[in-house]
Design a protein around this motif. Structure first.
Motif, short mmCIF file in Angstrom:
data_model
loop_
_atom_site.label_atom_id
_atom_site.label_comp_id
_atom_site.label_asym_id
_atom_site.label_seq_id
_atom_site.Cartn_x
_atom_site.Cartn_y
_atom_site.Cartn_z
N SER A 234 14.57 0.23 -6.25
CA SER A 234 15.17 0.21 -4.92
C SER A 234 15.40 -1.24 -4.59
CB SER A 234 14.23 0.79 -3.89
OG SER A 234 13.94 2.11 -4.22
N VAL A 236 17.25 -3.80 -1.66
CA VAL A 236 18.02 -4.03 -0.44
C VAL A 236 18.25 -5.53 -0.36
CG1 VAL A 236 18.07 -3.82 2.08
CG2 VAL A 236 16.94 -2.06 0.71
N LEU A 238 18.94 -8.98 1.39
CA LEU A 238 18.70 -9.55 2.70
C LEU A 238 19.24 -10.99 2.67
CD1 LEU A 238 15.06 -8.18 2.86
CD2 LEU A 238 17.01 -7.27 4.11
N ALA A 249 7.42 1.20 -2.43
CA ALA A 249 8.20 0.81 -1.24
C ALA A 249 7.29 0.28 -0.13
CB ALA A 249 9.01 2.01 -0.74
N LEU A 251 4.29 -1.12 -0.30
CA LEU A 251 3.71 -2.43 -0.62
C LEU A 251 4.76 -3.54 -0.47
CD1 LEU A 251 1.16 -3.88 -1.64
CD2 LEU A 251 2.04 -3.63 -3.96
N MET A 253 7.49 -3.47 1.46
CA MET A 253 7.75 -3.64 2.90
C MET A 253 6.65 -4.48 3.53
SD MET A 253 9.11 -0.23 4.78
CE MET A 253 8.73 1.08 3.67
N LEU A 256 7.09 -8.05 2.73
CA LEU A 256 8.19 -8.57 3.54
C LEU A 256 7.69 -8.94 4.95
CD1 LEU A 256 11.00 -8.29 2.14
CD2 LEU A 256 11.47 -6.38 3.65
N PHE A 269 14.62 -7.10 -1.00
CA PHE A 269 13.49 -6.17 -1.12
C PHE A 269 13.69 -5.51 -2.47
CE2 PHE A 269 12.61 -1.67 -1.09
CZ PHE A 269 11.45 -1.48 -0.37
N ASP A 271 11.79 -3.01 -5.14
CA ASP A 271 10.67 -2.16 -5.55
C ASP A 271 10.96 -1.70 -6.98
OD1 ASP A 271 8.87 -0.13 -6.01
OD2 ASP A 271 9.73 1.24 -4.53
N SER B 166 2.70 5.89 2.10
CA SER B 166 3.02 5.11 0.90
C SER B 166 1.95 5.29 -0.17
CB SER B 166 3.11 3.63 1.27
OG SER B 166 2.75 2.81 0.19
N THR B 168 1.39 2.96 -3.09
CA THR B 168 0.70 1.70 -3.42
C THR B 168 -0.10 1.15 -2.25
OG1 THR B 168 2.92 0.75 -3.31
CG2 THR B 168 1.81 0.68 -5.44
N LEU B 169 0.38 1.38 -1.02
CA LEU B 169 -0.42 0.90 0.12
C LEU B 169 -1.69 1.71 0.27
CD1 LEU B 169 2.06 -0.01 3.00
CD2 LEU B 169 0.57 -1.55 1.71
N ALA B 248 3.85 -0.40 7.88
CA ALA B 248 4.68 -1.28 7.05
C ALA B 248 6.13 -1.22 7.52
CB ALA B 248 4.60 -0.85 5.59
N GLY B 249 6.81 -2.35 7.44
CA GLY B 249 8.25 -2.37 7.71
C GLY B 249 8.66 -3.04 9.00
N ALA B 251 9.40 -6.06 9.47
CA ALA B 251 10.45 -7.06 9.24
C ALA B 251 11.70 -6.45 8.60
CB ALA B 251 9.91 -8.18 8.34
N ARG B 257 17.83 1.75 4.30
CA ARG B 257 16.75 2.53 3.71
C ARG B 257 15.90 1.62 2.85
NH1 ARG B 257 17.58 8.10 4.41
NH2 ARG B 257 19.79 7.91 4.87
N MET B 258 14.62 1.48 3.20
CA MET B 258 13.74 0.55 2.48
C MET B 258 12.98 1.29 1.39
SD MET B 258 14.67 -2.14 4.06
CE MET B 258 13.56 -3.43 3.52
N GLY B 259 13.63 1.57 0.29
CA GLY B 259 12.96 2.17 -0.86
C GLY B 259 12.67 3.65 -0.70
N HIS B 260 11.90 4.01 0.29
CA HIS B 260 11.65 5.43 0.55
C HIS B 260 12.82 6.03 1.31
CE1 HIS B 260 7.00 4.99 0.30
NE2 HIS B 260 7.51 5.32 -0.87
#
Lengths: 368, 303
Positions: A234, A236, A238, A249, A251, A253, A256, A269, A271, B166, B168-169, B248-249, B251, B257-260
């Motif tokens: 993934s 993105v 920036l 995703a 981790l 984020m 970031l 970003f 992943d 998430s 990994t988190l 998370a997120g 920023a 869409r941030m990965g997920h």
């Protein structure tokens, strides 16, 4: 993916929703031809996949050639929320009585499609008053529900019929194309009481793309994004200068966020996903090496099933092939991280015990 | 309400108490076989696998492979399955499992179309079954049973429940908790999709009455409103065990869409600010960094 207005309107047209005459163009020569075909007055609308175009000056009225020559290039040069114009839509000016709001969206918490309608449209959804909200399950809107919504909006006679009809067509479109959101804002009542979509928003469920070849032509990806997708990442893009790479995703984020808290500006970003291999991480580094603005790379890995040594190997290979000549700041934790650290000792990778230290070093490092 | 411990552990009088059978759908695939091995190594009782056309084989020389879920369930009487099939085959696999009597279905695949998830959920509702995921790392009772893809080392048996969108988190924060002396009674991965079989509020219902529960950790991210709903539910229910959240997120740019698939902010819907302010209203501190989670939890416990 969010379609552009003119793309959403292509789908509206296919489903029989009333529209004004409009033509899209990507340069002023084409635009001049369309201006002649359409005739003044018309509206020039920037085509970007984000909202807030009106406020940013992306929608302008044109009464004559002089205004067209002045405004077309101005609108074309706008950047809205970081998005450049993909095209310009010329649309016939409308003589309207009233603006309504109508949308169908995938209700994440209720797990069904939901209608939002209002007799007071034309403003952003957050400011739409007197919202009528109806959960409608997974099937198309029935005549009964459509009429009910129109009545609750306080509409009568042929206008109510027109709105109910539009709603049914909108729901057929939503379900057949598996959209996450389809919105008409404003939906206008014209002087002759007909009902016409003046704007269109359409968000696809990209995971259902494999069932929708007909939507592929709207896919818009940079070369880098396309490569990333092929490799199972993934990505993105920036606008900062520190590339952020990690696995998972959440981790990435989180990395970031911490980078931004510390005054750093993320360039991307990235992943690498749960199934990262030496090859795929090498591929990720290749992509980053193509982003000109990047001055440093921040790596945050929590090795689980994916071993951190696999990642270390990719970095060593990248240095050996002179793929990367940027400073790399990394935090490696989890499976085989001690061995990975040993492997990277003396290389271009600066290793830190905590992600906070890696971030601080990265922020300082790119300032040099 | 789902008795998740009943499903995962059973009752002391059961012959399979703390040894519940699990069927792996897609056990001969690369991903399915890797994680089936890891689950077995963790002590999970993998009783059967299913791969159409591979029936009659033995996985790792001991786990029987069947062609269909019905055969596997008939032979083992298992109530739990974990799905590793490619996303486009998920709906069929889920239907097969639910129609064969599976009561807890853990859906690992990423990129399942939302419509398919919703259809699977409708069937699960009819069958009185629970789906965890899709796009989840799975769930586990540390040191007892793991139904998922999480690595073992971050987790330790204990008395904190961890709910996370998430993967990994979840590992990162459980690791930090473990290092600070906070073991986990259960960890549940909700998944990163827009529509989750088990939402945060559902997972909360599963864990809130654990008799010796000492704390709750919620790991959320941008997108949707399941964190807000959970905060409201915690306020309404009067739940008063020490709780800490992480989001998370903050920023992340809007409308990206941030990965997920589910991690996207539309307007203000799904924003980190909205989630943080709701948790604040529920008197739940929100950590700025994963490493801060155990610190805040310890702080809450002292009060």
């Amino acid at each position: 993916m969010q379609l552009l207005e003119f793309q959403a309107k292509e789908l509206f047209r296919e489903y029989g929703i009333n529209l004004l005459n409009s033509i899209s163009s990507t340069n002023i020569e084409e635009g001049r031809k369309h201006a002649k075909e359409l005739g003044y007055p018309f509206v020039i609308k920037i085509q970007v996949p984000v909202g807030g175009r009106g406020k940013a000056g992306g929608i302008q009225k044109c009464q004559n050639d002089d205004e067209f020559e002045l405004k077309y290039p101005q609108v074309m040069d706008l950047e809205i929320k970081g998005e450049k114009a993909r095209a310009i839509l010329l649309e016939k000016m409308a003589d309207i009585k009233k603006e309504l709001y109508l949308s169908i969206f995938l209700n994440r918490s209720k797990r069904c499609y939901t209608i939002i309608a209002s007799a007071e449209g034309g403003v952003e959804i957050e400011s739409v008053k007197n919202q009528i909200i109806k959960e409608i399950g997974l099937g198309e809107v029935s005549d009964e529900v459509a009429n009910e919504v129109a009545n609750e909006m306080g509409l009568e006679g042929s206008i109510a019929e027109g709105v109910a009809d539009t709603l049914k067509k909108l729901s057929k479109l939503t379900i057949e194309k598996e959209a996450e959101l389809v919105e008409i804002n404003p939906l206008a009542i014209m002087q002759d009481d007909s009902v016409t979509a003046l704007d269109g928003k359409f968000v696809t469920d990209d995971n259902a793309n494999f069932r929708h070849d007909e939507l592929q032509k709207y896919q818009e990806k940079s070369e880098i994004e396309e490569q990333a997708e092929k490799s199972g990442f993934s990505l993105v893009e920036l606008d900062g200068d520190i590339a952020v790479v990690g696995n998972g995703a959440g981790l990435v984020m989180s990395t970031l966020d911490m980078l931004s808290d510390n005054g750093g500006k993320p360039a991307c970003f990235l992943d690498v996903g749960g199934g990262a291999t030496t090859e795929s991480v090498y591929e990720a580094l290749t992509l980053i090496s193509k982003l000109d603005r990047v001055k440093g790379i921040l790596v945050n890995l929590y090795g689980g099933i994916v071993k951190t040594t696999v990642v270390a190997e990719a970095f060593l290979k990248a240095y050996e092939n002179n793929l990367i000549d940027l400073p790399v700041f990394s935090r490696l934790k989890g499976t085989e991280s001690e061995k990975a650290k040993e492997m990277l000792e003396g290389s271009r990778t600066n290793i830190f015990d905590s992600v906070e230290e890696a971030i601080n070093a990265a922020v300082m490092g790119v300032k040099k | 309400m789902t008795d998740i411990f009943g499903l995962l552990k059973g009752k002391p009088e059961d012959s399979d108490y703390e040894n519940k059978g699990v069927i792996v759908q897609g056990i001969t695939g690369a991903y399915g076989s890797l994680h089936a091995k890891q689950m077995i190594a963790y002590g999970t009782n993998v009783v059967a696998g299913v791969t159409p056309g591979k029936g009659g084989q033995k996985f790792e020389e001991k786990v029987p492979v069947y062609n269909t879920m019905q055969e596997a369930v008939d032979a083992t009487n298992a109530k739990i399955s974990i799905v590793f099939v490619p996303a486009k085959f998920f709906l069929q696999a889920a239907k097969d499992a639910l129609n064969s009597g599976i009561k807890l279905l853990v859906a690992i695949p990423e990129h399942v179309p939302v419509r398919d998830t919703m259809e699977a959920l409708e069937l699960a509702k009819q069958k009185d079954a629970v789906i965890i995921g899709p796009n989840t790392p799975g769930l586990m009772i540390p040191e007892l049973i793991k139904i998922g893809i999480m690595p073992p080392m971050p987790f330790k048996a204990g008395k904190i429940a961890v709910l996370s969108k998430s993967g990994t988190l979840l590992y990162e924060i459980s690791d930090a908790l473990t290092n600070a002396g906070f073991g986990q009674s259960i960890t549940i991965g909700i998944g990163g999709d827009p529509v989750n079989g088990t939402r945060l509020i559902d997972a909360f219902d599963m864990v809130k009455d654990i008799p010796d529960l000492e704390g709750l950790v919620i790991v959320g991210e941008i997108g949707g409103d399941s964190e807000e709903m959970l905060a409201q539910k915690i306020i309404d229910s009067g739940f008063n065990k020490p709780s800490v959240a992480y989001i998370a997120g903050r920023a992340a740019p809007k409308e990206k869409r941030m990965g997920h698939a589910g991690a996207i902010v539309m307007g203000t819907y799904g924003s980190a600010e909205s989630k943080v302010s709701m948790f604040n209203k529920a008197n739940i501190p929100v950590a700025k960094r994963p490493a801060e989670v155990p610190v805040l939890l310890a702080g809450k416990m002292e009060k």
